[in-house]
Each structure stands twice: as C-alpha cells, then as structure tokens.
Motif scaffolding. Structure first.
Motif, PDB file in Angstrom:
ATOM      1  N   LYS A 131       2.686  23.646  14.907  1.00 11.75           N
ATOM      2  CA  LYS A 131       2.107  24.471  16.079  1.00 11.75           C
ATOM      3  C   LYS A 131       2.423  24.498  17.501  1.00 11.75           C
ATOM      4  N   ALA A 132       2.840  25.497  17.786  1.00  6.81           N
ATOM      5  CA  ALA A 132       2.705  26.217  19.512  1.00  6.81           C
ATOM      6  C   ALA A 132       1.380  27.392  19.673  1.00  6.81           C
ATOM      7  N   TYR A 133       1.295  27.157  21.388  1.00  4.94           N
ATOM      8  CA  TYR A 133       0.418  28.685  21.106  1.00  4.94           C
ATOM      9  C   TYR A 133       0.862  28.780  22.889  1.00  4.94           C
ATOM     10  N   TYR A 134       0.530  30.514  22.571  1.00  3.70           N
ATOM     11  CA  TYR A 134       1.183  31.019  24.003  1.00  3.70           C
ATOM     12  C   TYR A 134       0.054  32.063  24.691  1.00  3.70           C
ATOM     13  N   THR A 135      -0.474  32.363  25.036  1.00  5.14           N
ATOM     14  CA  THR A 135      -1.558  33.352  25.682  1.00  5.14           C
ATOM     15  C   THR A 135      -0.489  34.792  26.715  1.00  5.14           C
ATOM     16  N   LEU A 136      -0.870  35.350  26.037  1.00 13.32           N
ATOM     17  CA  LEU A 136      -0.071  36.907  26.552  1.00 13.32           C
ATOM     18  C   LEU A 136      -0.911  37.383  27.237  1.00 13.32           C
ATOM     19  N   ASN A 137      -0.421  37.830  28.271  1.00 13.53           N
ATOM     20  CA  ASN A 137      -1.362  38.743  29.686  1.00 13.53           C
ATOM     21  C   ASN A 137      -0.618  39.437  29.865  1.00 13.53           C
ATOM     22  N   VAL A 138      -0.567  40.904  29.859  1.00 15.29           N
ATOM     23  CA  VAL A 138      -0.278  42.377  30.556  1.00 15.29           C
ATOM     24  C   VAL A 138      -0.006  42.671  31.149  1.00 15.29           C
ATOM     25  N   ASN A 139       0.423  42.389  32.472  1.00 11.87           N
ATOM     26  CA  ASN A 139       0.085  42.875  34.015  1.00 11.87           C
ATOM     27  C   ASN A 139      -0.142  44.312  34.160  1.00 11.87           C
ATOM     28  N   ASP A 140      -0.081  45.195  35.218  1.00 13.13           N
ATOM     29  CA  ASP A 140       0.191  46.704  35.273  1.00 13.13           C
ATOM     30  C   ASP A 140       1.494  46.607  35.681  1.00 13.13           C
ATOM     31  N   PRO A 141       2.053  48.213  35.457  1.00 10.26           N
ATOM     32  CA  PRO A 141       3.275  48.429  35.776  1.00 10.26           C
ATOM     33  C   PRO A 141       3.686  47.890  37.473  1.00 10.26           C
ATOM     34  N   SER A 142       2.789  48.013  38.442  1.00 10.88           N
ATOM     35  CA  SER A 142       3.347  48.111  39.537  1.00 10.88           C
ATOM     36  C   SER A 142       3.656  46.262  39.893  1.00 10.88           C
ATOM     37  N   PRO A 143       4.101  46.422  40.513  1.00 12.59           N
ATOM     38  CA  PRO A 143       5.220  44.840  40.971  1.00 12.59           C
ATOM     39  C   PRO A 143       3.469  44.087  41.864  1.00 12.59           C
ATOM     40  N   VAL A 144       3.492  43.090  41.705  1.00 10.50           N
ATOM     41  CA  VAL A 144       2.478  41.722  41.784  1.00 10.50           C
ATOM     42  C   VAL A 144       3.570  41.155  42.806  1.00 10.50           C
ATOM     43  N   LEU A 145       2.887  41.028  44.313  1.00  3.25           N
ATOM     44  CA  LEU A 145       3.738  40.355  44.968  1.00  3.25           C
ATOM     45  C   LEU A 145       3.958  38.865  44.679  1.00  3.25           C
ATOM     46  N   SER A 146       4.533  38.237  44.642  1.00  7.34           N
ATOM     47  CA  SER A 146       4.580  36.630  45.201  1.00  7.34           C
ATOM     48  C   SER A 146       4.540  35.846  45.816  1.00  7.34           C
ATOM     49  N   SER A 147       4.355  34.786  46.187  1.00  4.53           N
ATOM     50  CA  SER A 147       4.317  34.032  47.117  1.00  4.53           C
ATOM     51  C   SER A 147       5.457  33.787  48.317  1.00  4.53           C
ATOM     52  N   SER A 148       6.759  34.506  47.988  1.00  6.08           N
ATOM     53  CA  SER A 148       7.574  34.339  47.589  1.00  6.08           C
ATOM     54  C   SER A 148       8.257  35.713  48.758  1.00  6.08           C
ATOM     55  N   SER A 149       6.937  36.472  47.809  1.00  7.64           N
ATOM     56  CA  SER A 149       7.331  38.120  48.771  1.00  7.64           C
ATOM     57  C   SER A 149       6.158  38.592  49.890  1.00  7.64           C
ATOM     58  N   THR A 150       5.518  37.568  49.691  1.00  8.35           N
ATOM     59  CA  THR A 150       4.186  38.065  50.611  1.00  8.35           C
ATOM     60  C   THR A 150       5.140  36.595  52.311  1.00  8.35           C
ATOM     61  N   TYR A 151       5.904  36.299  51.996  1.00  9.86           N
ATOM     62  CA  TYR A 151       6.203  35.179  53.129  1.00  9.86           C
ATOM     63  C   TYR A 151       7.013  36.157  53.618  1.00  9.86           C
ATOM     64  N   SER A 192      -1.228  41.843  24.552  1.00  6.25           N
ATOM     65  CA  SER A 192      -2.637  41.089  25.106  1.00  6.25           C
ATOM     66  C   SER A 192      -3.148  40.237  24.233  1.00  6.25           C
ATOM     67  N   GLY A 193      -2.811  39.004  23.920  1.00  7.05           N
ATOM     68  CA  GLY A 193      -3.185  38.496  23.682  1.00  7.05           C
ATOM     69  C   GLY A 193      -2.499  36.461  22.733  1.00  7.05           C
ATOM     70  N   THR A 194      -3.113  35.825  22.040  1.00  8.23           N
ATOM     71  CA  THR A 194      -2.680  35.021  21.736  1.00  8.23           C
ATOM     72  C   THR A 194      -1.640  34.386  20.507  1.00  8.23           C
ATOM     73  N   TYR A 195      -0.592  33.862  20.839  1.00  9.33           N
ATOM     74  CA  TYR A 195       0.276  33.983  19.821  1.00  9.33           C
ATOM     75  C   TYR A 195       0.351  32.460  19.314  1.00  9.33           C
ATOM     76  N   GLY A 196       0.502  32.356  18.348  1.00 11.32           N
ATOM     77  CA  GLY A 196       1.341  31.368  17.823  1.00 11.32           C
ATOM     78  C   GLY A 196       3.252  31.019  17.053  1.00 11.32           C
ATOM     79  N   CYS A 197       3.370  29.623  17.088  1.00 14.72           N
ATOM     80  CA  CYS A 197       4.802  29.453  16.707  1.00 14.72           C
ATOM     81  C   CYS A 197       4.723  27.886  15.911  1.00 14.72           C
ATOM     82  N   THR A 198       5.180  28.286  15.157  1.00 14.44           N
ATOM     83  CA  THR A 198       5.698  26.850  13.923  1.00 14.44           C
ATOM     84  C   THR A 198       6.276  26.452  13.517  1.00 14.44           C
TER      85      THR A 198
END
Length: 430
Positions: free
Chosen positions: A341-361, A326-332
């Motif tokens: 230069k462009a930036y992207y913030t990576l957040n690594v989620n837990d292994p358990s799947p997170v229900l998406s809105s479609s799954s909840t539906y 996890s962290g902020t990555y930059g690509c030049t």
C-alpha cells in the motif's frame, strides 16, 4: 676388444644372435620383418656395448643432436625439429613413442598423411604432425647413426580441450529469500580444468572443483556446485559457470542460467499534473512493480467508506478538481505474492496560477530588459532635444536684427551686427 679388426666378427655375431626374422639392410640397420612398416632397429646397442676406446671410433659432442619439448592442443599441429652440428655423413631420423620410424632423412617411413616433411638437410630434420590426438602424446626420438648412435628426446604434451559446461539443479522459479544450489560439469580436459561461478560481474564462492578421470584414462571430468540465497534484485540475473584451462588461450568457455525470482509487489503514486489546481483534471497513477506484476489496484481515501475503486487499471481519475477532493489517498497493489500500500496527500490549490520558480525568473529578466529599454528611450529623447536646441540657437543668431529692418539691405547689415571692418562696408556699398 679394442682392435678395429674385431668389427666384422662382432657384426657376424650380432647377425646370428638377433631374435626373430631379422636381416641387416644395406644402410646398416636391423629390419625386423615381423614389425610394422618403417620400424627400424639400429645397431647402437650392439656397437655401444663393445666399449671401443679407439680415437677413430669416439664421437665428438658436435655429433649430438638436440631438440625441444612441445605442447599442443588436441586437434592442432605440432612441429618436431631436430638439429645437429656435425652430421658425419649420416642422416637424421625421427621415430614415435612406439619406436616406429616416421622419417629417415627426406624419406617417409610411416604411412600417416598427418605427418609431413617440413625441412630435411644434413644438419636438420623437421616434421609436422597435424590434427594431433591425445594418443599422439609421448616421447619422440631423433637419432643420428654415427658410431655409436646418438639420440635426443622430444616430449609432446597434448592438451585436452574441456567441453562446454552444463548447469543443472535449477527449478522453474524461485521465491524471494529462497536458497538454491546449482551444479556445473565439464568433461574432456587434460590436465583437469578449473571451474568458477559468477553472478553478473560478481564472483560467487562455490565448492572446490571435483576431479574425476574419464574412461579413456587420459582426460578428466570436473564438477562444482554453488549455493546462495536469492533476492528480488536477482530476478532476471544470469548465473555463469566458466571453465578455466590453458588450452583455451584466454577464450571464454562458459554457460549461463537465467533465474526468475518471485517477490511481493511495491507501489508508488504519481500525480499528473504534479501541482494540481481547482478546476483541473487530475490523474493519480499507482505504479506497481513485482513478479508477478500486480493484477489489481484498490483505491481508498482516509475517512471515506467504502473504497473508492477496485480495478485492474492503475489510475484514479478526477475529471474536475474541487477543494473537497483534498485529502490522503491510498493505493494497494495486489498480486499472487502479496500486496503493498502506497499513500499520497492531495492538496488542491486555488485556480489562480502559482508562479513557479521558472516563471519568477522569467519575470525578473523581463523587468530588467524593460528597464534598460526605458533608459535608452530617455537617453534618445535628451539627445534629440539637445541637437534641436543647438540648431535653433544658430538660426536665431543668424537672423538677429532682421525683424526691425526697414529694407533688405538694412536687415543684412543688422544680421551682420557685431562684425566690424572695412571689408564688410565695402561689400555692402558694392
């Protein structure tokens, strides 16, 4: 001079006075032998100058021929039509601007295969001229040889078709925000054509059209220029110079010049998958755009030294994600025109799947369906129990009293208990 007997003397005087080697033909026309074939000089000038006022010599307006002016595009065909109401036993004649006779009635007078007879009657003489050239422009005369001779003029206007325009002044490539000037020129138009500039569907405001007469003295060369500043959106755009002229009848006659614009790159980071979780494989794509396209990509992570990766590939690969990734990555993105230069913030989620809105539906829909099925089952159970209960009660009443009977006859009587009447007893004793 008003005495008609003076006519022979007048004709004799005109014959003797006529210049050059001229003879009076049988049709009453002067034919000068020094002129080209078909050049006939009528006697209308000599006759009309006498000023006769005799009623027999006056010509009514019905003997006046009429025609119309014509406009034709160079290379096309024009029809000259001359009509008269009262021909007075005379024939119609067409002559060109050089006073050469083209047709006298149905008789051809000038050897020009482009000129053909269309119609010849006592009241009309029509001819056509094909493959019209600029030299054919001028006044054509229709004559009828009454006394005096009557004429009508037809002005033929020949339109010169403009040539396909030529664009000059373009370099091999332009840098972003650079100013450039393009020139456009077209020759051969008559009258002078008008030039317009376009960039796609947008009209550019160029300088006024400049007009210069061509060496032939009949057509014109027109030119125009346009100056504008290019942007990165102009890369690959077509700059169009268009000719507007009545001879084209709305047809397009234009030339386009495609321009190339060099500009600094841009970049954007795109993750795949969009919602990464711990333990998954992740690819970060650095999508670079520019002219020229980026040749190198430099990957960095904030707080990490040295850079993660310098490559010609645009993807950064994580084979197995960890929380520590996890962290902020930059690509030049780097090209000859510069870098971005462009930036992207990576957040690594837990292994358990997170229900998406479609799954909840889908889960909600599944719960509703399960509840409906459960209600149906309960309803079926109650319905079955009700049917079975009513059937058992009937059987019990039918067999009531049969358990304590000593024999079958008594059991029947007991089963029919509650029923009275002579018919039942009679049936039992029988």
């Amino acid at each position: 001079m008003g005495d008609p007997s003076a006519l022979p003397l007048l004709l004799l005087f005109a014959c003797c006075w006529a210049p050059g080697r001229a003879n009076l033909s049988q049709d009453g026309y002067w034919q000068e032998q020094d002129l080209e074939l078909g050049t006939l000089a009528p006697l209308d000038e000599a006759i009309s100058s006498t000023g006769w006022s005799s009623p027999d010599m006056l010509v009514s307006q019905d003997s006046q021929p009429w025609t119309s002016d014509e406009t034709v595009v160079a290379g096309g065909t024009v029809v000259l039509k001359c009509q008269v109401k009262d021909h007075e036993d005379s024939s119609l004649q067409w002559s060109n601007p050089a006073q050469q006779t083209l047709y006298f009635g149905e008789k051809r007078a000038l050897r020009d295969n482009r000129i053909q007879l269309v119609k010849s009657t006592p009241h009309e003489l029509s001819i056509s001229i094909s493959n019209v050239a600029l030299a054919d422009e001028g006044e054509y005369t229709c004559s009828i040889f009454t006394m005096p001779v009557r004429t009508a003029k037809s002005l033929i206007t020949v339109l010169g078709i403009p040539q396909k325009p030529i664009i000059t002044g373009y370099k091999s490539s332009l840098r972003e925000k650079e100013t450039t000037t393009l020139n456009c020129q077209s020759s051969g138009s008559k009258p002078a054509a008008h030039l317009t500039w376009w960039k796609g569907e947008q009209e550019l405001h160029g300088e006024p059209t400049r007009i210069q007469e061509d060496p032939n003295g009949k057509t014109f060369t027109v030119s125009s220029s346009v100056t504008f500043q290019v942007t990165r959106e102009d890369d690959g755009a077509d700059i169009i110079c268009s000719v507007n002229h009545e001879s084209l009848n709305g047809a397009d006659r234009s030339t386009s010049q495609r321009i190339e614009v060099l500009y600094t790159p841009t970049a954007k980071i795109r993750p795949d998958p969009p919602h990464p979780r711990e333990g998954q494989k992740l690819l970060l794509y650095c999508e670079g755009h520019g002219n020229p396209v980026p040749q190198q990509y430099l990957w960095e992570k904030e707080g990490s030294i040295p850079p993660l990766k310098i490559t010609q590939e645009s993807a950064l690969i994580f084979p197995f994600l960890n929380k520590s990734d996890s962290g902020t990555y930059g690509c030049t993105a780097i090209s000859n025109m510069g870098s971005y230069k462009a930036y992207y913030t990576l957040n690594v989620n837990d292994p358990s799947p997170v229900l998406s809105s479609s799954s909840t539906y889908h889960a909600i829909i599944g719960g509703i369906v399960a509840f409906i099925v459960f209600l149906l089952l309960i309803l079926l159970i109650f319905l079955g129990h009700y049917l079975i209960r009513h059937k058992g009660t009937y059987l019990t009443h039918e067999a009531k009293g049969s358990d304590d009977a000593p024999d079958a006859d008594t059991a029947i009587i007991n089963a029919e208990g509650g029923q009275s009447g002579g018919d039942d007893k009679k049936e039992y004793f029988i």
